[in-house]
Structures are given as structure tokens and as C-alpha cells.
Design a protein around this motif. Sequence first.
Motif, PDB file in Angstrom:
ATOM      1  N   THR A  99       0.840  -1.199   0.000  1.00  0.00           N
ATOM      2  CA  THR A  99       0.000   0.000   0.000  1.00  0.00           C
ATOM      3  C   THR A  99       0.877   1.252   0.000  1.00  0.00           C
ATOM      4  N   LEU A 100       1.897   1.218   0.846  1.00  0.00           N
ATOM      5  CA  LEU A 100       2.781   2.382   0.956  1.00  0.00           C
ATOM      6  C   LEU A 100       3.402   2.723  -0.392  1.00  0.00           C
ATOM      7  N   PHE A 101       3.848   1.681  -1.108  1.00  0.00           N
ATOM      8  CA  PHE A 101       4.555   1.931  -2.367  1.00  0.00           C
ATOM      9  C   PHE A 101       3.615   2.223  -3.527  1.00  0.00           C
ATOM     10  N   SER A 102       2.335   1.830  -3.389  1.00  0.00           N
ATOM     11  CA  SER A 102       1.451   2.068  -4.529  1.00  0.00           C
ATOM     12  C   SER A 102       0.613   3.323  -4.346  1.00  0.00           C
ATOM     13  N   LYS A 103       0.679   3.909  -3.157  1.00  0.00           N
ATOM     14  CA  LYS A 103      -0.194   5.045  -2.870  1.00  0.00           C
ATOM     15  C   LYS A 103       0.056   6.261  -3.751  1.00  0.00           C
ATOM     16  N   ARG A 104       1.313   6.633  -3.888  1.00  0.00           N
ATOM     17  CA  ARG A 104       1.638   7.770  -4.739  1.00  0.00           C
ATOM     18  C   ARG A 104       2.772   7.370  -5.644  1.00  0.00           C
ATOM     19  N   THR A 105       2.866   8.022  -6.771  1.00  0.00           N
ATOM     20  CA  THR A 105       4.040   7.813  -7.587  1.00  0.00           C
ATOM     21  C   THR A 105       4.664   9.163  -7.870  1.00  0.00           C
ATOM     22  N   ALA A 106       5.953   9.110  -8.208  1.00  0.00           N
ATOM     23  CA  ALA A 106       6.676  10.345  -8.505  1.00  0.00           C
ATOM     24  C   ALA A 106       7.811   9.981  -9.431  1.00  0.00           C
ATOM     25  N   PRO A 107       8.299  10.926 -10.228  1.00  0.00           N
ATOM     26  CA  PRO A 107       9.493  10.631 -11.017  1.00  0.00           C
ATOM     27  C   PRO A 107      10.692  10.447 -10.091  1.00  0.00           C
ATOM     28  N   LEU A 108      11.587   9.565 -10.462  1.00  0.00           N
ATOM     29  CA  LEU A 108      12.757   9.272  -9.630  1.00  0.00           C
ATOM     30  C   LEU A 108      13.582  10.529  -9.378  1.00  0.00           C
ATOM     31  N   PHE A 109      13.745  11.350 -10.404  1.00  0.00           N
ATOM     32  CA  PHE A 109      14.467  12.618 -10.233  1.00  0.00           C
ATOM     33  C   PHE A 109      14.006  13.585 -11.306  1.00  0.00           C
ATOM     34  N   GLN A 110      14.259  14.845 -11.092  1.00  0.00           N
ATOM     35  CA  GLN A 110      13.976  15.857 -12.110  1.00  0.00           C
ATOM     36  C   GLN A 110      15.171  16.784 -12.180  1.00  0.00           C
ATOM     37  N   LEU A 111      15.834  16.814 -13.327  1.00  0.00           N
ATOM     38  CA  LEU A 111      16.964  17.728 -13.510  1.00  0.00           C
ATOM     39  C   LEU A 111      16.623  18.592 -14.709  1.00  0.00           C
ATOM     40  N   GLY A 112      16.201  19.798 -14.458  1.00  0.00           N
ATOM     41  CA  GLY A 112      15.772  20.649 -15.561  1.00  0.00           C
ATOM     42  C   GLY A 112      14.607  20.006 -16.283  1.00  0.00           C
ATOM     43  N   SER A 113      14.778  19.750 -17.573  1.00  0.00           N
ATOM     44  CA  SER A 113      13.667  19.156 -18.321  1.00  0.00           C
ATOM     45  C   SER A 113      13.753  17.632 -18.298  1.00  0.00           C
ATOM     46  N   LEU A 114      14.863  17.122 -17.773  1.00  0.00           N
ATOM     47  CA  LEU A 114      15.063  15.675 -17.721  1.00  0.00           C
ATOM     48  C   LEU A 114      14.275  15.077 -16.556  1.00  0.00           C
ATOM     49  N   THR A 115      13.451  14.086 -16.855  1.00  0.00           N
ATOM     50  CA  THR A 115      12.645  13.479 -15.806  1.00  0.00           C
ATOM     51  C   THR A 115      12.919  11.986 -15.748  1.00  0.00           C
ATOM     52  N   GLY A 116      13.133  11.492 -14.542  1.00  0.00           N
ATOM     53  CA  GLY A 116      13.467  10.081 -14.388  1.00  0.00           C
ATOM     54  C   GLY A 116      12.246   9.180 -14.495  1.00  0.00           C
ATOM     55  N   PRO A 117      12.442   7.857 -14.469  1.00  0.00           N
ATOM     56  CA  PRO A 117      11.334   6.915 -14.518  1.00  0.00           C
ATOM     57  C   PRO A 117      10.431   7.049 -13.290  1.00  0.00           C
TER      58      PRO A 117
ATOM     59  N   VAL B  90       8.558   6.137 -10.042  1.00  0.00           N
ATOM     60  CA  VAL B  90       8.774   5.207  -8.924  1.00  0.00           C
ATOM     61  C   VAL B  90       7.751   5.525  -7.837  1.00  0.00           C
ATOM     62  N   PRO B  91       7.591   4.651  -6.834  1.00  0.00           N
ATOM     63  CA  PRO B  91       6.707   4.982  -5.715  1.00  0.00           C
ATOM     64  C   PRO B  91       7.135   6.275  -5.031  1.00  0.00           C
ATOM     65  N   GLY B  92       6.164   7.042  -4.557  1.00  0.00           N
ATOM     66  CA  GLY B  92       6.462   8.309  -3.904  1.00  0.00           C
ATOM     67  C   GLY B  92       7.421   8.168  -2.733  1.00  0.00           C
ATOM     68  N   ALA B  93       7.270   7.081  -1.973  1.00  0.00           N
ATOM     69  CA  ALA B  93       8.111   6.896  -0.793  1.00  0.00           C
ATOM     70  C   ALA B  93       9.586   6.775  -1.172  1.00  0.00           C
ATOM     71  N   ILE B  94       9.854   6.155  -2.349  1.00  0.00           N
ATOM     72  CA  ILE B  94      11.239   6.030  -2.801  1.00  0.00           C
ATOM     73  C   ILE B  94      11.804   7.410  -3.133  1.00  0.00           C
ATOM     74  N   ARG B  95      10.982   8.216  -3.802  1.00  0.00           N
ATOM     75  CA  ARG B  95      11.415   9.569  -4.123  1.00  0.00           C
ATOM     76  C   ARG B  95      11.713  10.350  -2.830  1.00  0.00           C
ATOM     77  N   TRP B  96      10.861  10.188  -1.819  1.00  0.00           N
ATOM     78  CA  TRP B  96      11.091  10.888  -0.548  1.00  0.00           C
ATOM     79  C   TRP B  96      12.410  10.453   0.072  1.00  0.00           C
ATOM     80  N   LEU B  97      12.677   9.153  -0.022  1.00  0.00           N
ATOM     81  CA  LEU B  97      13.917   8.628   0.544  1.00  0.00           C
ATOM     82  C   LEU B  97      15.122   9.228  -0.187  1.00  0.00           C
ATOM     83  N   ILE B  98      15.003   9.323  -1.517  1.00  0.00           N
ATOM     84  CA  ILE B  98      16.102   9.903  -2.297  1.00  0.00           C
ATOM     85  C   ILE B  98      16.301  11.373  -1.939  1.00  0.00           C
ATOM     86  N   ASN B  99      15.198  12.115  -1.825  1.00  0.00           N
ATOM     87  CA  ASN B  99      15.302  13.522  -1.411  1.00  0.00           C
ATOM     88  C   ASN B  99      16.017  13.638  -0.076  1.00  0.00           C
TER      89      ASN B  99
END
Lengths: 298, 294
Positions: B63-81, B83-92
Motif C-alpha cells: 500500500t505504501l509503495f502504490s499510494k503515490r508515484t513520482a518521477p525518480l528525479f527531475q533535472l531541468g527538463s530531464l525526468t526520471g522513470p 517510482v513509488p512516492g516513498a522512494i522519491r522521498w527517501l532519495i530527497n
Amino acid sequence: MYKTMSPRLRRRENISGYMFLLPSLIFFLGFVVYPMIMCIWTSFTDANMDINTPTSFIGFANYKELWQDPVFLKGLRNTIIIVVVSVPVVCIFSLWVASAIYKMKEGPLSFFRIVFYLPVVTGSVAVTVVWKWMYNNYTGIFNYLLKNGGIIDKNINWLGDPKYALACIILILLTTSVGQPIVLYVSALSNVDHSLVEAAEVDGATNTQAFWRIKWPQIMPTTLYILIITTINSFQCFALIQLLTSGGPNYATETIMYYIYYTAFKLSRFGYGNAMGVILAIFIAILSAVQFRLAKEK
Amino acid sequence: MSKNNGSSLAYRIISIVILLVLAFLFLFPLYWIVTGSLKTQQAINSATPDWWPKEFTLRNYETLFSKRTAPLFQLGSLTGPTVPGAIRWLINTVFMAVMAMLLTCVTAAMAGYSLAKKRFTGRYLLFSLIVAAMALPKQVILIPLIREMSSLGLYDNIWAVILPTVGWPFGVFLMKQFSEGIPGEMLEAARIDGASELKTFTTVVYPMIKPGVGALAIFTFINSWNDYFLQLIMLTSSNKLTISLGIATMQAENSTDYGLIMAGASLAAIPIILVFLVFQKYFTKGITMGAVKG
């Protein structure tokens, strides 16, 4: 040494001294000193959170209003209760734990040090949400244990009852506050001059006497430091309040720090919030000075 | 010694028993987070707790991983694949803590050395200012910082969390303590050999203060990871949250799904606890050094 240096060397020391200091100084002045000045300055204005609104100087009006604001006074009262309860408990508890473990071998010593520090490392959010569950009216373990132990006969809504809410917050605060003092006391106690302690024992002093007469004065600077950091920490109690009760029920857990946040964010009263910040800083400064004075006298 | 041997042995046994009970109580919340995250919804909502999960499930994590999704990273116009929102939060969070750590270590090591060893005009004044700032409550400056960050265009940007962390003078104070131990003769010798200031710093000073830098690094990393208040006021959009903030947001939205919230809490707490366990020796050293003569 400075006077004996040649003028050329002195200039080199000045220039290189500042060059090494510069990067850190930029961050310090920009993100600590500047906001502090802003905090003091805007506390005399009617500024709100939007930077584009014009603000005007209103003198001490914010400060005057504070003493008529019942929520602020309630927050002040609760903050003082938190400090008065938690500071002595943290100091006594950590001194006891430290003196019970500091002579242990490296393995068990590390184990206890780590265990008491873990609630700090775990982070306020993770700690708070699990306590929220434990305090829960229906599924929490506190109600389960107390009911099965025959201590209470009806479930208590711990965080929802003004009688218990503040005490519940203080209990969590205590578990997240003793880690650092224990580490500090362990290190202070192992640095005590042991030849003095042994000499006292030869002269027939009891353990208690040896502790109060010899160890206690030597760990006084550490005690002072612990008193001050614990006071500051207790004054700043915020995450627990924001995540558990939002200051409720009926302002029973309102603290100054939470009210500052609420005033700035929810009411958008920037100047008013900062006036509270200034008062909080003054309180802490006075308390630190008093503690420092008392410790010096002894 | 001999006369209180009996009572002192009894006292030691009692104190060890008390210590073990306390250790159990201090470990319990963490145990409850991890086991709670693995329990079924039914077990979580029952009024009789399962002390050990009767039935293990990974559903809370799903549930935690499917609740939200987000791009893995955003660098300018480049957007990553995606991933689950929680993973993005962890990366941040990792990005924030690593940046805060690196910048703090570099700037504080240089400044601490300068304050301890350089004889420049105004150093006493600057040092007093630093000590005075440290005695003030850090959180008082947070509200003014919001407006400062807005005017710098950094509001709702991870740098708004990193920069104030670097500015906090504890690191400078700690590094000054460590640098006091550098013998003046070694610096003198380097100067006579004609070494530049920067070379002296990297080849003579740095090796000597390395344990201190290690302590500061781990200290800053953990504190930055857990600095919830600063993160709360600076970050708002869902993709930019840190893990603590993300869990707090989820908690506000699904306040009764404790299984899900415990899964989030595990994800926030376990990485930082592992970092702490690996480096705890340095950490302890940092805490004690910061207090000496404090």
C-alpha cells in the motif's frame, strides 16, 4: 605571539585567517545571524507572511498584546510545566544510568549507550506515530495493559483528555531526551580523577560520600551543560505537539513553539509570531544564565 | 572496601536488572514499529495486541509503495522513470543529508582551524558571536527563515533545508575544539618549507582533525535527516518531501491505518538507525567533544 610576528607575517595571518573562515561565515551570517535580526526587527512591526505586503512599525504593540492573549499564556504555562518536569528528571535519570554503566566493559557499555540513544536517532516522526498508536483509545497497548492489570476499568482517551494529554507528551519527550546526557555523563564519570576516589575510600569514605564530595564537583561542568541543552530542548518541544494533538484538547498541550508556528502559518501573523520568538529566546537566555550562576557558586 | 562488598554486590545486581528493564522499554517502540508494519489490518485493529505477529504480511508496504508515484528525479527538463512516492522521498532525504553533511564538514573544518590557529584581528569577537548564537534556540530563527527563503526563490526547494543546516555554528565550534590540538611547530615547519596555506591545510591540518571531521559528518547527517520542523516549514509539494515529512503527511491523511503508518515509519527510521550503528563510535566522540569546555 601575535606581537612578535613580522608585519608581513601578520598580514598573511589576517588574510588567510579570513579566507578559511569566509565560506562558513557566509552561511552563518546569511542563515543564522540575518534571520535573528529579522526576528527581532519584525517583532516590532505588523508584518505578515507575504513578503509583498507593506508593513509598518508598531512599537511594542505585539509584545503588549501577548500578555493579553490567553492562548499564549496557556502555552507559556504548559512550556514552563514541561521544562520544570523534564529537566530534573532527565538529569537525575541520566546520571543514575551513566553511573550504573560507566564501569562496564566496552561491549555492554556500548549496548546501553546505543539503546538509550535510539529514540533520538529513530527520528521524531517515527517515534511520535508509534506512541500515538500505543496511546490509542481502542487499539493502544496502554489501555490494554492497564485494563488487564486491573488498574483502570474504562479505556482512557489519553491524548484526548486534558487531564492526561500533557503528561503523555512529557513522557515521550523524556524518552527522546536522555540519550545525549547519558553519553556525556559516561564520558565525564570515566574522566574523574580516580586516585582521589581511592584515597577517600582508604580513609573510610562510603560510596555515597565519595560520590558527592569527589565525583560530583568534578562532573559539575557536564551537569551544567546538560541542564542548559535539556532546557533548550524542552522549550522547543514542537514535533510531538504538531503530530499528536495540535495543541489540543482545549489548549491543554499548547506550547509556545507550537503557537509560534500556528501564528505564522495559520494566522499569517509574522511579526506577532516573532515577538513570541524573542520572548522565548529571552526566557532561555535568563534560565541559562541562572543555571550558570548556580553551578559557579557551588 | 571490604565492609560494603555485600551490599554493593546486591546493589549492582539490582541496578543491572533495572537497566535491563529500562533497555527493554526503550527498545519497545522500535520493536512495535517494525512488527506493526508486518501485521494484518485485523491484528492491528484488534483491542488485544499480538505481541508477536501471528500472521506476517507485506500488504502495508505494498500500500505504501502504490499510494503515490513520482518521477525518480527531475533535472531541468530531464525526468526520471516513475517510482513509488516513498522512494522519491527517501532519495530527497539522502540528497539533503549528504549535501548538508559535505558542506558542513568542509566549511566547519576550515573555519574551526582558522579560529583555533590563525591570529587574525576580530577572532575573539567572531568566536563569541558563534557561541552566543549556539545558546539561542535554533527554532526561533525558522519563521524568519521562511520569508528569507521565499525572497531568495528557494521556498519549497530542498536547498532551503540544506543551507540553514550548514549555517548552524555547532560544527565550527566542534572543529575548533579538535584543531586546538594541532601543535604550532608543525604549522611553523610547513610555513618554513614554503608550503602554501591551502597545502598546509590539506596535508598537515586535515590528517590531524580527521577523527573530528568524521564525528561531525555523522552528527550532521543524522541531525539533518531528523530535522522535522525545518523540513515541515520549507517543503510543501508532494514530490519534494523528505521521508519524515511524507510519513507525517500520510499520517494526517490516513490517521487510523496504523499498519501503513508503521510501514512508513520503518522506512524512515531503519536506514538512519543502520547509519548510526555503523558509525556510533565517531558519533559518541562528537557529542562529548562538543561539550568539553562548552
